[in-house]
Scaffold this motif. Structure first.
Motif, short mmCIF file in Angstrom:
data_model
loop_
_atom_site.label_atom_id
_atom_site.label_comp_id
_atom_site.label_asym_id
_atom_site.label_seq_id
_atom_site.Cartn_x
_atom_site.Cartn_y
_atom_site.Cartn_z
N GLU A 138 0.97 -0.76 0.04
CA GLU A 138 0.29 0.27 0.28
C GLU A 138 0.56 1.32 0.46
OE1 GLU A 138 -0.69 -2.17 3.09
OE2 GLU A 138 -2.30 -3.63 1.60
N ASP A 139 1.87 1.68 0.40
CA ASP A 139 3.18 2.49 1.43
C ASP A 139 3.48 2.58 -0.40
OD1 ASP A 139 2.33 2.72 3.25
OD2 ASP A 139 4.58 1.57 3.42
N ILE A 140 3.46 2.39 -0.81
CA ILE A 140 4.50 2.15 -2.76
C ILE A 140 3.18 2.14 -3.53
CG2 ILE A 140 5.65 0.45 -4.20
CD1 ILE A 140 6.77 -1.45 -2.60
N ALA A 141 2.17 1.70 -3.57
CA ALA A 141 1.32 2.13 -4.44
C ALA A 141 0.90 3.82 -3.54
CB ALA A 141 -0.06 1.56 -4.09
N GLU A 142 1.11 4.13 -2.67
CA GLU A 142 0.44 5.23 -2.51
C GLU A 142 1.43 6.10 -2.93
OE1 GLU A 142 0.19 8.34 1.50
OE2 GLU A 142 -0.41 6.23 1.22
N LEU A 143 2.88 6.31 -2.88
CA LEU A 143 3.82 6.85 -3.20
C LEU A 143 4.14 6.77 -4.72
CD1 LEU A 143 6.46 5.81 -0.93
CD2 LEU A 143 5.64 7.97 -0.69
N THR A 144 3.68 5.40 -5.47
CA THR A 144 4.16 6.00 -6.99
C THR A 144 2.82 6.52 -7.69
OG1 THR A 144 3.14 3.77 -6.92
CG2 THR A 144 5.45 4.39 -7.19
N ARG A 145 1.72 6.53 -7.04
CA ARG A 145 0.15 6.81 -7.15
C ARG A 145 -0.12 6.57 -8.20
NH1 ARG A 145 3.52 11.48 -6.10
NH2 ARG A 145 2.65 13.20 -4.67
N GLN A 146 -0.47 4.92 -8.30
CA GLN A 146 -0.86 4.15 -9.06
C GLN A 146 -1.64 2.69 -8.36
OE1 GLN A 146 2.14 1.61 -11.37
NE2 GLN A 146 3.21 3.38 -12.24
N SER A 147 -2.94 3.66 -8.07
CA SER A 147 -4.11 3.00 -7.73
C SER A 147 -4.77 2.00 -8.61
CB SER A 147 -4.99 4.29 -7.54
OG SER A 147 -5.47 4.88 -7.76
N GLU A 148 -4.68 2.58 -9.90
CA GLU A 148 -5.55 2.07 -10.94
C GLU A 148 -4.13 1.79 -11.95
OE1 GLU A 148 -7.22 4.18 -13.34
OE2 GLU A 148 -8.73 4.62 -11.50
N PRO A 149 -4.18 0.12 -12.24
CA PRO A 149 -3.31 -0.22 -13.41
C PRO A 149 -3.38 0.77 -14.85
CG PRO A 149 -4.78 -2.19 -12.73
CD PRO A 149 -4.64 -1.17 -11.94
N ASP A 150 -2.63 1.11 -15.38
CA ASP A 150 -3.29 1.64 -16.59
C ASP A 150 -3.18 0.68 -17.55
OD1 ASP A 150 -1.34 3.62 -15.62
OD2 ASP A 150 0.07 3.64 -15.62
N ARG A 151 -4.41 1.14 -17.78
CA ARG A 151 -5.10 -0.05 -19.07
C ARG A 151 -3.93 0.23 -20.49
NH1 ARG A 151 -7.86 0.64 -24.45
NH2 ARG A 151 -7.53 3.23 -24.32
N GLU A 152 -3.76 -1.02 -20.96
CA GLU A 152 -2.66 -1.25 -22.04
C GLU A 152 -3.43 -1.15 -23.13
OE1 GLU A 152 -0.60 -5.71 -22.02
OE2 GLU A 152 -0.62 -5.19 -19.32
N LEU A 153 -2.48 -0.50 -24.53
CA LEU A 153 -3.25 0.05 -25.58
C LEU A 153 -3.29 -1.57 -26.52
CD1 LEU A 153 -1.36 3.06 -26.10
CD2 LEU A 153 -3.97 2.90 -25.92
N SER A 154 -3.99 -1.64 -27.19
CA SER A 154 -3.65 -2.90 -28.09
C SER A 154 -2.59 -2.33 -29.71
CB SER A 154 -5.47 -3.73 -28.81
OG SER A 154 -6.16 -2.53 -29.14
N SER A 155 -3.04 -3.06 -30.31
CA SER A 155 -2.00 -2.48 -31.53
C SER A 155 -3.07 -1.79 -32.56
CB SER A 155 -1.32 -3.87 -32.17
OG SER A 155 -2.30 -4.67 -33.08
N GLY A 156 -4.29 -2.41 -32.15
CA GLY A 156 -4.91 -1.30 -33.31
C GLY A 156 -5.54 -0.42 -32.51
N ASP A 157 -5.16 0.46 -31.66
CA ASP A 157 -5.06 1.53 -30.79
C ASP A 157 -3.85 2.43 -31.11
OD1 ASP A 157 -7.41 0.60 -29.04
OD2 ASP A 157 -6.61 0.85 -27.19
N VAL A 158 -3.18 1.99 -31.58
CA VAL A 158 -1.98 2.59 -32.13
C VAL A 158 -1.85 3.10 -33.35
CG1 VAL A 158 0.70 2.68 -31.98
CG2 VAL A 158 -0.52 1.60 -30.64
N THR A 159 -2.57 2.23 -34.34
CA THR A 159 -1.87 2.09 -35.52
C THR A 159 -3.63 3.02 -35.82
OG1 THR A 159 -3.06 0.04 -36.19
CG2 THR A 159 -0.84 0.03 -36.05
N GLU A 160 -4.85 3.08 -35.64
CA GLU A 160 -5.95 3.99 -35.53
C GLU A 160 -5.95 5.60 -36.03
OE1 GLU A 160 -9.25 3.14 -33.76
OE2 GLU A 160 -8.96 1.32 -33.68
N GLY A 161 -5.91 5.82 -36.99
CA GLY A 161 -5.94 7.20 -37.13
C GLY A 161 -4.49 7.98 -37.15
N ALA A 162 -3.43 7.21 -37.43
CA ALA A 162 -2.27 8.26 -37.41
C ALA A 162 -2.35 8.06 -38.67
CB ALA A 162 -0.86 6.39 -37.23
#
Length: 149
Positions: A116-140
């Motif tokens: 809990e201390d580590i999560a509070e210090l790094t301010r990552q209460s929820e994990p980051d949403r991972e991007l799929s390859s479709g998210d990266v190439t759309e609209g580029a």
């Protein structure tokens, strides 16, 4: 009590030939003097160095209140105390200048960090949403370089 402070002496180094005795207050030549501070480790990115943050109160006489301040102090970690992690509470002691920014050395780990201390210090209460390859190439749009014109 070997260094003049009321701290526990850690076990001797495993590889005495490779150990840096010059910058060790327990088994080497380094003397501690001056202030003894306590704080939380907020960064372990550097080699043999941690950044310790401590909060303290300052009186503001105009408003008759207390104001919180914090300072970040780089401190040397002797090889017998490694490894430290973010969120650990440590005691640091003042010493001679060890480098351009370091004039303190870690002498005791008073409390280990919890998840809990580590999560509070790094301010990552929820994990980051991972991007799929479709998210990266759309609209580029492919960028045209000046050599193509």
């Amino acid at each position: 009590m070997a260094i003049g402070l009321d701290v526990e002496t850690p076990p001797e180094p495993e590889n005495p030939e490779e150990y840096d005795y010059e910058k060790c207050p327990f088994y080497g030549e380094l003397s501690v003097r001056g202030q003894i501070l306590e704080g939380t480790v907020i960064s372990t990115d550097m080699d043999k160095t941690v950044v310790v943050e401590r909060e303290y109160d300052v009186a503001v006489p105009k408003y008759d209140r207390q104001m919180k301040r914090r300072s970040r102090i780089p401190a040397h970690v002797p090889g017998v105390l490694e490894p430290l992690s973010v969120g650990d509470t440590v005691k640091i002691a003042e010493t001679r200048p060890l480098s351009k920014t370091k004039s303190h050395v870690v002498v005791e780990v008073t409390e280990e960090a919890t998840a809990e201390d580590i999560a509070e210090l790094t301010r990552q209460s929820e994990p980051d949403r991972e991007l799929s390859s479709g998210d990266v190439t759309e609209g580029a749009e492919p960028e045209a370089t000046q050599g193509d014109q």
